[in-house]
Enzyme design. Structure first.
Site, PDB file in Angstrom:
ATOM      1  N   THR A 114      -6.199   4.705   4.602  1.00 57.66           N
ATOM      2  CA  THR A 114      -5.678   5.671   3.629  1.00 57.66           C
ATOM      3  C   THR A 114      -6.745   6.665   3.203  1.00 57.66           C
ATOM      4  OG1 THR A 114      -4.189   3.938   2.867  1.00 57.66           O
ATOM      5  CG2 THR A 114      -4.384   5.880   1.473  1.00 57.66           C
ATOM      6  N   GLY A 151      -5.154  12.898   6.570  1.00 57.99           N
ATOM      7  CA  GLY A 151      -5.193  14.359   6.669  1.00 57.99           C
ATOM      8  C   GLY A 151      -4.370  15.039   5.599  1.00 57.99           C
ATOM      9  N   ARG A 178       5.086  13.799  17.879  1.00 55.58           N
ATOM     10  CA  ARG A 178       3.766  13.368  18.343  1.00 55.58           C
ATOM     11  C   ARG A 178       3.837  12.708  19.716  1.00 55.58           C
ATOM     12  NH1 ARG A 178       1.025  11.250  12.681  1.00 55.58           N
ATOM     13  NH2 ARG A 178       0.588  13.368  11.955  1.00 55.58           N
ATOM     14  N   HIS A 229      -1.527   5.029  14.958  1.00 56.36           N
ATOM     15  CA  HIS A 229      -0.692   4.296  13.995  1.00 56.36           C
ATOM     16  C   HIS A 229       0.090   3.232  14.751  1.00 56.36           C
ATOM     17  CE1 HIS A 229       1.647   4.125  10.173  1.00 56.36           C
ATOM     18  NE2 HIS A 229       2.637   3.759  10.968  1.00 56.36           N
ATOM     19  N   GLU A 275       1.443  -0.300   6.438  1.00 56.88           N
ATOM     20  CA  GLU A 275       1.449  -0.306   7.903  1.00 56.88           C
ATOM     21  C   GLU A 275       1.556  -1.721   8.474  1.00 56.88           C
ATOM     22  OE1 GLU A 275      -1.357   2.585   9.495  1.00 56.88           O
ATOM     23  OE2 GLU A 275      -1.126   1.723  11.492  1.00 56.88           O
TER      24      GLU A 275
HETATM   25  P1  FAD Z   1      -4.866   0.748   4.983  1.00 60.02           P
HETATM   26  O1  FAD Z   1      -5.027   1.980   4.213  1.00 60.02           O
HETATM   27  O2  FAD Z   1      -5.487   0.686   6.328  1.00 60.02           O
HETATM   28  O3  FAD Z   1      -5.427  -0.438   4.078  1.00 60.02           O
HETATM   29  C1  FAD Z   1      -5.461  -1.770   4.530  1.00 60.02           C
HETATM   30  C2  FAD Z   1      -6.657  -2.441   3.876  1.00 60.02           C
HETATM   31  O4  FAD Z   1      -6.587  -3.846   4.081  1.00 60.02           O
HETATM   32  C3  FAD Z   1      -7.979  -1.982   4.482  1.00 60.02           C
HETATM   33  O5  FAD Z   1      -8.838  -1.539   3.465  1.00 60.02           O
HETATM   34  C4  FAD Z   1      -8.499  -3.224   5.181  1.00 60.02           C
HETATM   35  O6  FAD Z   1      -9.900  -3.298   5.228  1.00 60.02           O
HETATM   36  C5  FAD Z   1      -7.899  -4.322   4.343  1.00 60.02           C
HETATM   37  N1  FAD Z   1      -7.795  -5.604   5.035  1.00 60.02           N
HETATM   38  C6  FAD Z   1      -7.347  -5.826   6.287  1.00 60.02           C
HETATM   39  N2  FAD Z   1      -7.407  -7.138   6.582  1.00 60.02           N
HETATM   40  C7  FAD Z   1      -7.879  -7.757   5.466  1.00 60.02           C
HETATM   41  C8  FAD Z   1      -8.170  -9.118   5.151  1.00 60.02           C
HETATM   42  N3  FAD Z   1      -8.012 -10.112   6.032  1.00 60.02           N
HETATM   43  N4  FAD Z   1      -8.662  -9.410   3.921  1.00 60.02           N
HETATM   44  C9  FAD Z   1      -8.878  -8.427   3.013  1.00 60.02           C
HETATM   45  N5  FAD Z   1      -8.644  -7.119   3.281  1.00 60.02           N
HETATM   46  C10 FAD Z   1      -8.137  -6.801   4.483  1.00 60.02           C
HETATM   47  N6  FAD Z   1      -0.410   9.276   7.290  1.00 60.02           N
HETATM   48  C11 FAD Z   1       0.209  10.242   6.561  1.00 60.02           C
HETATM   49  O7  FAD Z   1       1.325  10.052   6.092  1.00 60.02           O
HETATM   50  N7  FAD Z   1      -0.414  11.440   6.334  1.00 60.02           N
HETATM   51  C12 FAD Z   1      -1.647  11.722   6.830  1.00 60.02           C
HETATM   52  O8  FAD Z   1      -2.193  12.805   6.558  1.00 60.02           O
HETATM   53  C13 FAD Z   1      -2.295  10.729   7.627  1.00 60.02           C
HETATM   54  N8  FAD Z   1      -3.502  10.984   8.177  1.00 60.02           N
HETATM   55  C14 FAD Z   1      -4.147   9.975   8.832  1.00 60.02           C
HETATM   56  C15 FAD Z   1      -5.437  10.209   9.310  1.00 60.02           C
HETATM   57  C16 FAD Z   1      -6.145   9.181   9.894  1.00 60.02           C
HETATM   58  C17 FAD Z   1      -7.539   9.439  10.395  1.00 60.02           C
HETATM   59  C18 FAD Z   1      -5.553   7.898  10.038  1.00 60.02           C
HETATM   60  C19 FAD Z   1      -6.305   6.761  10.680  1.00 60.02           C
HETATM   61  C20 FAD Z   1      -4.256   7.671   9.613  1.00 60.02           C
HETATM   62  C21 FAD Z   1      -3.551   8.702   8.994  1.00 60.02           C
HETATM   63  N9  FAD Z   1      -2.259   8.489   8.510  1.00 60.02           N
HETATM   64  C22 FAD Z   1      -1.638   9.483   7.802  1.00 60.02           C
HETATM   65  C23 FAD Z   1      -1.631   7.149   8.579  1.00 60.02           C
HETATM   66  C24 FAD Z   1      -1.905   6.424   7.277  1.00 60.02           C
HETATM   67  O9  FAD Z   1      -3.190   6.708   6.869  1.00 60.02           O
HETATM   68  C25 FAD Z   1      -1.785   4.904   7.362  1.00 60.02           C
HETATM   69  O10 FAD Z   1      -0.605   4.540   7.978  1.00 60.02           O
HETATM   70  C26 FAD Z   1      -1.833   4.319   5.954  1.00 60.02           C
HETATM   71  O11 FAD Z   1      -2.969   4.786   5.267  1.00 60.02           O
HETATM   72  C27 FAD Z   1      -1.848   2.803   5.968  1.00 60.02           C
HETATM   73  O12 FAD Z   1      -1.975   2.366   4.633  1.00 60.02           O
HETATM   74  P2  FAD Z   1      -2.074   0.825   4.314  1.00 60.02           P
HETATM   75  O13 FAD Z   1      -2.362   0.697   2.880  1.00 60.02           O
HETATM   76  O14 FAD Z   1      -0.914   0.125   4.892  1.00 60.02           O
HETATM   77  O15 FAD Z   1      -3.341   0.348   5.175  1.00 60.02           O
END
Ligand code: FAD
Length: 642
Positions: free
Chosen positions: A179, A183, A469, A579, A608
């Site tokens: 997160t 972008g 995409r 993703h 995700e």
């Molecule tokens: P994350 O943000 O990945 O958080 C998961 C967290 O869990 C991490 O901090 C990880 O370290 C932690 N974790 C994992 N396993 C464990 C464990 N066993 N114990 C403790 N902690 C753990 N989407 C959009 O809609 N708009 C955008 O502009 C966009 N830009 C992007 C740009 C990039 C470079 C990337 C990589 C993705 C982008 N995406 C975008 C997609 C989006 O960022 C992700 O799908 C979203 O942030 C996922 O959020 P989340 O909270 O599910 O996971």
């Protein structure tokens, strides 16, 4: 090769000296010493200053590391500090920047060897630290959230607002996950901003194409009819600006994911994201107030409609800042434990009752009286899982990824061990815009397809730059070397030293880092890119003709300005894994479903890590909507699960 050999030689010498020398107090020949090691990019040089009894300062003076990655920046800050504060080389690596951490420590070792210090004494400190006993700690709370990315932080905020005490576990040394790298595109219908955004015939044509397509389900028929009526009202009442609606967002998400995503999740995301955006604002989230409407609300690549709301803070820092500050303000009820990895879900009597985790010098057994929320993100950085589940792309084993190193599917693995069902795992999203060396998005010149042109290594256009995409990546994979160039003009960078891309860089920084080229004419730019100038000229002319016509031979409909204002800029791009659409199956309250189709009591998932919403292809900007909407629901569901 020489450098690698040098690095091994230094390591061998250090261990040899350690083995032979006699332990003793730290004592140095005062001065400043330089040491080198192999970094992730190339050589890395460190200067270490010492007086007769202490290490005074450690500075990285030369390197080619990717300092714009937050964890690499953290290693630059943390490793030198740890060496000085601990007076030791036995410092913990920064998870996610292991190679850079190792390189800084090795270069400091190389420098300190010249200072006459007794290396065994430094080694003794290492052993003393290594021998520190791990404590076993039992804690009871209401809700445990695993993962401090956007989904986890929203879940924690919402659980607390619904009366729960919360512990958030984050395995990395900082909150953020994927997160924090985003972008800046958060999809949400926003009438206030969209009424200021122009609507052109191409937008009308895009709507007509979907509402008149043969429907595949009752859900699609319902959405088509609703959107048809809403558009007719928009036109009849002469409403200003761009048309948008919750149902149009749903229809684009459903069809854009090849109708694989589940209607009930698509409906919740599109309906709830507007409220969730307001909830985020009330809790400290700040949005761009740029006077340029195309900055505040835009189409992100593969987003298909101008509904990406831009935060005020760069990349995803605003989303994480909101959550971390909230936790700081409510530290009596929410605890964030960094560097603490959840390893196992505890099940008692068929119910998930807690989590085992390992933190610095501590093993935790945490009982969660109301529930455990998985918010661990996807598996884009896990080669083995990618290879196991991928069905639609050539091998992804050696492909680069945009993801942070912790996106390795821990939550999916933990959930599967307690019987969770997994869905849509085969659908893995690639982006066409990765850096050829690292796969990151840092060098992307423009995230908005309305303002950029894409050509292959021969200077030819090959796809609609505003396509889905998966379609853009499929087309790119057919091009020579699967490489392409993104081309823009000075309109995108009115101030080359200060205008920043959505990935945080100025074009001058990209040029200095050899990630972009700039030239006064298209032909000169082509020479720098190594493509035939006449081909690039023809592609730019075709692009500019498309701006006038509103459509081109690729069916492209997203246009804004011609590309004709020097200087011109180009950066080289390759496909990169971005993703993972599949994950743990949940119901609409985010309760995890087992392989028999039943709820696993006490276990929730959001973000995700969960599958079922995006289908075969996620629209750009929809992940931020997903993680905050479902993170918020997960927090409320778990807190209410007494
Ligand atoms: P994350 O943000 O990945 O958080 C998961 C967290 O869990 C991490 O901090 C990880 O370290 C932690 N974790 C994992 N396993 C464990 C464990 N066993 N114990 C403790 N902690 C753990 N989407 C959009 O809609 N708009 C955008 O502009 C966009 N830009 C992007 C740009 C990039 C470079 C990337 C990589 C993705 C982008 N995406 C975008 C997609 C989006 O960022 C992700 O799908 C979203 O942030 C996922 O959020 P989340 O909270 O599910 O996971």
């Amino acid at each position: 090769m020489k450098r690698i050999f040098f690095c091994f030689l230094v390591a061998a010498l250090v261990s040899g000296i350690i083995a032979c020398a006699t332990p003793g107090r730290l004592s140095f020949i005062p001065g400043t010493y330089r040491g080198t090691a192999l970094g992730y990019g190339a050589g890395l040089t460190v200067e270490v200053s010492v007086d007769s009894g202490r290490i005074l300062e450690v500075r990285v003076v030369e390197h080619t590391e990717t300092i714009d990655l937050p964890l690499v920046a953290l290693a630059f800050e943390r490793i030198p500090q740890a060496i000085v504060s601990g007076q030791t080389l036995a410092v913990d690596r920064v998870a996610g920047a292991t190679f850079t951490s190792f390189a800084i420590t090795q270069a400091a070792t190389d420098a300190l060897m010249q200072s006459g210090v007794n290396m065994t004494a430094l080694q003794q400190q290492r052993r003393a630290r290594g021998a520190a006993r791990r404590a076993n700690v039992n804690i009871t709370t209401d809700v445990v959230v695993i993962g401090a990315g956007g989904a986890g932080l929203s879940a924690a905020m919402s659980a607390r607002q619904n009366g729960a005490r919360v512990i958030v576990l984050e395995k990395m040394p900082m909150a953020g996950g994927n997160t924090v790298l985003v972008g800046e595109s958060f999809n949400s219908v926003n009438p206030e901003l969209q009424s200021q955004h122009p609507m052109n015939p191409a937008h009308h044509a895009a709507i007509q194409a979907l509402i008149n397509a043969p429907p595949y389900s009752a859900f699609e028929t319902e959405l088509q009819e609703t959107v048809r009526g809403q558009l007719a009202d928009h036109v009849a009442q002469n409403r200003p600006g761009l048309f948008d609606s919750v149902e149009w967002h749903m229809l684009q998400t459903y069809v854009g994911g090849d109708r694989v995503g589940k209607p009930e999740f698509i409906r919740i995301m599109a309906e709830e994201v507007v409220n969730t955006r307001h909830w985020m604002t009330e809790n400290g989230m700040q949005w761009s107030t740029d006077p340029n409407i195309h900055i505040r609300i835009f189409t992100v690549a593969g987003g298909l409609w101008p509904r990406a709301n831009r935060p005020a803070m760069p990349l995803g820092t605003g989303f994480i800042d909101m959550g971390v500050r909230y936790i700081q303000r409510h530290s009596d009820q929410i605890t964030l434990k960094l560097d603490t990895r959840a390893t196992e879900l505890i099940v008692q009597g068929g119910r998930v009752t807690g989590v085992r985790a390992t933190g610095p010098n501590t093993n935790y057994t945490i009982t969660a009286t109301r529930g455990v929320i998985l918010a661990t993100g996807g598996f884009g950085a896990n080669r083995e899982m990618r290879e196991r589940y991928n069905k639609h792309w050539p091998s992804l084993l050696h492909a680069h990824t945009t993801n942070h190193p912790g996106a390795v599917g821990d939550g999916i693995v933990m959930a599967e061990r307690v019987g969770a069902n997994l869905i849509d795992m085969e659908w893995i999203q690639l982006l066409h815009a990765g850096d050829p060396r690292t796969g990151t998005l840092t060098g992307v010149l423009s995230a908005d397809p309305a303002e950029h042109l894409m050509v292959n290594n021969n200077g030819y256009r090959f796809v609609d730059e505003n396509a889905r995409r998966d379609d853009m990546v499929s087309a790119l994979l057919q091009q020579p070397d699967s490489m392409m160039w993104m081309v823009v003009d000075s309109r995108v960078f009115p101030d080359p030293h200060n205008t920043r891309t959505v990935f945080g860089a100025t074009v001058m920084e990209l040029i200095e880092a050899d990630r972009a080229y700039s030239a006064a004419t298209i032909e000169e730019l082509a020479v720098m890119m190594g493509v035939p100038p006449e081909n690039l000229r023809r592609s730019v002319d075709e692009f500019n003709a498309g701006v006038a016509a509103g459509v081109d031979r690729f069916g492209r409909r997203a246009w804004r300005d011609r590309i004709d204002q020097p200087p011109f800029y180009a950066s080289l791009r390759v496909p990169t894994i971005h993703h993972t659409m599949g994950g743990v199956q949940i119901d609409t309250q985010t309760r995890v479903i087992n392989t028999q189709g039943q709820v696993i009591p006490g276990l929730f998932a959001a973000g995700e890590v969960a599958g079922g919403l995006h289908g075969a292809n996620r629209l750009g900007g929809n992940a931020l909507a997903d993680i905050h909407v479902f993170g918020r629901i997960a927090g409320a569901s778990a807190a209410g699960n007494r």
